[in-house]
Design a protein around this motif. Structure first.
Motif, PDB file in Angstrom:
ATOM      1  N   ASN A 149      31.739  39.087  26.284  1.00 28.76           N
ATOM      2  CA  ASN A 149      31.496  39.265  24.852  1.00 28.76           C
ATOM      3  C   ASN A 149      30.006  39.165  24.654  1.00 28.76           C
ATOM      4  O   ASN A 149      29.384  38.147  25.020  1.00 28.76           O
ATOM      5  N   GLU A 195      34.150  42.192  23.683  1.00 25.88           N
ATOM      6  CA  GLU A 195      33.748  42.069  22.278  1.00 25.88           C
ATOM      7  C   GLU A 195      32.292  42.483  22.139  1.00 25.88           C
ATOM      8  O   GLU A 195      31.458  42.117  22.973  1.00 25.88           O
ATOM      9  N   ARG A 252      20.759  37.858  22.017  1.00 21.62           N
ATOM     10  CA  ARG A 252      19.997  37.115  23.020  1.00 21.62           C
ATOM     11  C   ARG A 252      19.504  35.823  22.374  1.00 21.62           C
ATOM     12  O   ARG A 252      19.598  35.639  21.162  1.00 21.62           O
ATOM     13  N   TYR A 293      26.820  39.568  21.919  1.00 20.13           N
ATOM     14  CA  TYR A 293      26.363  39.715  20.533  1.00 20.13           C
ATOM     15  C   TYR A 293      24.841  39.730  20.421  1.00 20.13           C
ATOM     16  O   TYR A 293      24.274  40.510  19.677  1.00 20.13           O
ATOM     17  N   ASN A 305      39.349  33.154  26.290  1.00 17.48           N
ATOM     18  CA  ASN A 305      38.239  33.749  25.577  1.00 17.48           C
ATOM     19  C   ASN A 305      37.146  32.709  25.379  1.00 17.48           C
ATOM     20  O   ASN A 305      37.358  31.692  24.718  1.00 17.48           O
ATOM     21  N   TRP A 356      21.586  36.813  13.807  1.00 13.39           N
ATOM     22  CA  TRP A 356      21.437  36.968  15.252  1.00 13.39           C
ATOM     23  C   TRP A 356      20.578  38.196  15.555  1.00 13.39           C
ATOM     24  O   TRP A 356      20.748  39.260  14.946  1.00 13.39           O
TER      25      TRP A 356
HETATM   26  C1  GBH Z   1      33.138  35.493  19.320  1.00 14.18           C
HETATM   27  O1  GBH Z   1      32.380  34.365  19.481  1.00 14.18           O
HETATM   28  C2  GBH Z   1      34.574  35.120  19.189  1.00 14.18           C
HETATM   29  O2  GBH Z   1      35.294  35.385  20.370  1.00 14.18           O
HETATM   30  C3  GBH Z   1      35.254  35.721  17.997  1.00 14.18           C
HETATM   31  O3  GBH Z   1      36.453  35.058  17.758  1.00 14.18           O
HETATM   32  C4  GBH Z   1      34.302  35.714  16.832  1.00 14.18           C
HETATM   33  O4  GBH Z   1      34.926  36.102  15.638  1.00 14.18           O
HETATM   34  C5  GBH Z   1      33.166  36.617  17.152  1.00 14.18           C
HETATM   35  O5  GBH Z   1      32.581  36.289  18.358  1.00 14.18           O
HETATM   36  C6  GBH Z   1      32.077  36.696  16.101  1.00 14.18           C
HETATM   37  O6  GBH Z   1      31.398  35.496  15.975  1.00 14.18           O
HETATM   38  O7  GBH Z   1      22.493  31.891  17.684  1.00 14.18           O
HETATM   39  O8  GBH Z   1      21.519  34.070  17.976  1.00 14.18           O
HETATM   40  O9  GBH Z   1      21.790  32.646  19.893  1.00 14.18           O
HETATM   41  C7  GBH Z   1      30.999  34.560  19.412  1.00 14.18           C
HETATM   42  C8  GBH Z   1      30.238  33.450  20.022  1.00 14.18           C
HETATM   43  C9  GBH Z   1      28.313  32.236  20.370  1.00 14.18           C
HETATM   44  C10 GBH Z   1      28.077  34.460  19.562  1.00 14.18           C
HETATM   45  C11 GBH Z   1      26.939  31.907  19.944  1.00 14.18           C
HETATM   46  C12 GBH Z   1      26.678  34.158  19.119  1.00 14.18           C
HETATM   47  C13 GBH Z   1      24.832  32.616  19.327  1.00 14.18           C
HETATM   48  C14 GBH Z   1      23.906  33.685  18.888  1.00 14.18           C
HETATM   49  N1  GBH Z   1      28.894  33.291  19.624  1.00 14.18           N
HETATM   50  N2  GBH Z   1      26.113  33.069  19.828  1.00 14.18           N
HETATM   51  S1  GBH Z   1      22.300  33.030  18.595  1.00 14.18           S
END
Ligand code: GBH
Length: 453
Positions: free
Chosen positions: A293, A351, A297, A295, A162, A324
């Motif tokens: 995964n 995710e 940009r 979330y 992951n 975010w």
């Molecule tokens: C995941 O990681 C994990 O797999 C999980 O365990 C965790 O609980 C879940 O997401 C929630 O966080 O700063 O606006 O550019 C997420 C990894 C990497 C997502 C960095 C957001 C930056 C967003 N993250 N990213 S931003």
């Protein structure tokens, strides 16, 4: 209107350290996250996963919630230190927990999708250098073989790693995740060893185990855009994209690290000699699906002080409770780019979800913002499939509020609210809505659905 194919799989996801608790039970020994949580200042309020959602003892109840949601799939991860609490020493009791969990899910008609590595590296491995040590590939393969063997015939969907970006760069370069190192040379090696261990585990499964089993890797991808159309911002965006996305996509799908980033990193990486012959072929092994995964940009602006670790620039987009950007259109850009430049494998969104400050009012949680977030992204999946993008599943992060890594328990990502004093689970409005979307989908295809009203 959302529309999904009959075979489309709806799911929900968690990971071992974030929900299990029972940190010292069943023969488990500490992982790097137990160690990291103990260091003052690393994790918000010095929270840790000792108890978490107590899922280790409450998994039967949790399975009933999963069943009630009506999802096809439940994605969870195995805690490596439960399986090998000491180097080379298999722990039957640890494995039995996952056997039981996976069998009970199957009996209830829920398909387990199992992640081997969701960041809880055993401390014994860390003490020998962790992922920076090339031997980590062999340790991981021994662990993977034990899981494939013991869960053969029960689990037929595997995810090797992951988000190696988080485990590698957040853990060994930015130092905000365990083990908390800030050394780019280490980070690049750690990532490489994770990727090689992924490729070799896939090869092992294909050669030695049942052929109906599917396996892939999950990357966290975030499309990056320049703040302005200046040449400098374009360069910054390209470098940020190289660091977050291409450093993983290129080896996995093209069998090579991006040249521009190799040059940029060589300021910190003393030599690339750690790449052995055959490694790139191993990493780019053919998988059965590609996990993403998603979330948010990123927006970056140039700064002369950094070359690839750019700070996010201001944007006027609406934000989640993590700050975010909510960006379903950029999610579409990302998927279209992957189709154009990287792969035609079925994509599973392993995710997607959002954290908000939830409050319980008369036994209900009215999390309209999370519900909107999920609907927008599901709509995007539906639209993308309308364009022939072949997304075969969507797993909502997360089943329940849990230990959100360095943010501790104050960031709630669940569709079930967890009262961490009583361990009571309360369905948020988003959970009811998700169950309804799944029920409507099943009805539209005349599939049976026994889900919550
Ligand atoms: C995941 O990681 C994990 O797999 C999980 O365990 C965790 O609980 C879940 O997401 C929630 O966080 O700063 O606006 O550019 C997420 C990894 C990497 C997502 C960095 C957001 C930056 C967003 N993250 N990213 S931003």
């Amino acid at each position: 209107m959302m529309k999904f194919d009959k075979q489309f799989t709806f799911g929900t996801a968690t990971s071992s350290y974030q929900i299990e608790g029972a940190a010292a039970e069943g023969g488990r020994t500490p992982s790097i996250w137990d160690m990291f949580c103990d260091i003052p200042g690393r994790v918000h309020k010095q929270h840790n996963g000792d108890v978490a959602c107590d899922h280790y003892h409450r998994f039967e109840e949790d399975i009933q919630h999963i069943k009630r949601l009506g999802v096809d799939t439940y994605r969870f991860s195995i805690a490596w230190p439960r399986i090998f609490p000491e180097k080379g020493k298999f722990n039957r009791e640890g494995m039995d927990f996952y056997k039981k969990l996976a069998s009970r899910l199957t009996e209830e008609g829920i398909k387990p999708a199992v992640t081997l590595y969701h960041w809880d590296l055993p401390m014994w491995a860390h003490e020998e250098g962790g992922w920076v040590n090339r031997e980590s590939v062999d340790w991981f393969l021994e662990y993977a073989r034990a899981c494939f063997t013991e869960l053969d015939g029960i689990v037929d969907s595997w995810i090797t790693h992951n988000e190696p970006w988080c485990a590698g760069f957040l853990g060994y370069h930015q130092g905000v995740h365990a083990p908390g190192h800030t050394n780019m040379d280490e980070a690049v090696k750690a990532v490489h060893h994770m990727l090689v261990s992924h490729g070799k585990a896939v090869e092992m499964l294909k050669k030695e185990f049942a052929s109906e089993t599917e396996i892939g890797i999950t990357l966290n991808l975030s499309p990056v855009y320049p703040k302005t159309d200046s040449v400098n911002d374009a360069l910054a965006a390209n470098n940020a994209d190289g660091y977050s996305n291409r450093w993983f996509l290129d080896p996995v799908f093209k069998g090579e690290y991006p040249k521009d980033m190799m040059n940029l990193f060589s300021k910190y990486v003393h030599s690339y000699d750690f790449i052995n012959e055959g490694d790139m072929e191993a990493i780019s092994v053919e998988c059965d699906f590609f996990g993403i995964n998603y979330y948010s940009r990123g927006i970056v602006e140039f700064s002369a002080a950094t070359d690839f670790l750019h700070r996010g620039a201001y944007s006027d987009y609406e934000k989640t409770g993590m700050g975010w950007d909510i960006a379903p259109n950029e999610f579409k850009d990302l998927i279209r780019r992957l189709r154009a430049e990287y792969t035609q494998l079925p994509i599973i969104i392993t995710e997607n979800g959002a954290a908000y400050d939830d409050v319980v009012e008369n036994g209900r949680v009215h999390d309209k913002e999370r519900t909107d977030y999920v609907e927008k992204h599901l709509q995007a999946v539906s639209d993308l499939n309308g364009e022939g993008m072949n997304i075969s599943g969507y797993y909502l992060w997360s089943l329940m509020d849990n230990f959100e890594w360095s943010f501790g328990y104050d960031k709630r990502f669940g569709i079930l609210y967890v009262d961490f004093d009583t361990q009571e689970r309360i369905w948020k409005d988003s959970a009811y809505r998700y169950a309804e979307i799944i029920r409507d989908h099943k009805k539209s295809h005349n599939l049976q659905a026994e889900v919550a009203q």
